[in-house]
Design a protein around this motif. Structure first.
Motif, PDB file in Angstrom:
ATOM      1  N   TYR A  23       0.854  -1.176   0.000  1.00  0.00           N
ATOM      2  CA  TYR A  23       0.000   0.000   0.000  1.00  0.00           C
ATOM      3  C   TYR A  23       0.897   1.235   0.000  1.00  0.00           C
ATOM      4  N   ARG A  24       0.307   2.357  -0.324  1.00  0.00           N
ATOM      5  CA  ARG A  24       1.024   3.619  -0.193  1.00  0.00           C
ATOM      6  C   ARG A  24       0.073   4.710   0.266  1.00  0.00           C
ATOM      7  N   GLN A  25       0.658   5.712   0.902  1.00  0.00           N
ATOM      8  CA  GLN A  25      -0.134   6.833   1.373  1.00  0.00           C
ATOM      9  C   GLN A  25       0.654   8.117   1.205  1.00  0.00           C
TER      10      GLN A  25
ATOM     11  N   ARG B   9      -4.822   5.815   2.339  1.00  0.00           N
ATOM     12  CA  ARG B   9      -3.923   4.732   1.965  1.00  0.00           C
ATOM     13  C   ARG B   9      -4.561   3.947   0.825  1.00  0.00           C
TER      14      ARG B   9
END
Length: 119
Positions: free
Chosen positions: A36-38, A44
């Motif tokens: 995941y990325r935020q 997210r």
């Protein structure tokens, strides 16, 4: 349980990075693994996912064709990787690895690693 990410950093647009996540302390053969990325001010988001055996993968449209997810199940540790090519400024975010089990439900998160794409 430990999930430890590494490999983040600063890279110029068009460059490459390889993120890794070493996960241990649980029965990882029952868990699919995800990245995941935020980014600041955003939710997210799921970037990529790989099945328990590694035979099935999923990519978000925004990274399809540029990122590659892989996993190596080795004894008591699973090593999750994310090869990121042709990086863009919009890929800048904190990247997290996640172990996820569907039945029964369970999940573990890493602490995150910063990726910054900038000239």
């Amino acid at each position: 349980v430990q999930l430890v990410e590494s490999g983040g950093g600063l890279v110029q647009p068009g460059g490459s990075l390889r993120l890794s996540c070493a996960a241990s302390g649980f029965t990882f053969s029952s868990y699919r693994m995800r990245w995941y990325r935020q980014a600041p001010g955003t939710e997210r988001e799921l970037v990529a996912s790989i099945s328990t055996s590694g035979g099935s993968t999923y990519y978000a449209d925004s990274v399809e064709g540029r990122f590659t997810i892989s996993r190596d199940n080795v004894k008591n540790t699973v090593y999750l990787h994310l090869q990121m090519n042709s990086l863009k400024p919009e890929d800048t975010a904190v990247y997290y690895c996640k172990a996820e089990r569907i039945i029964p439900p369970g999940e573990y998160w890493g602490q995150g690693t910063q990726v910054t794409v900038s000239s």
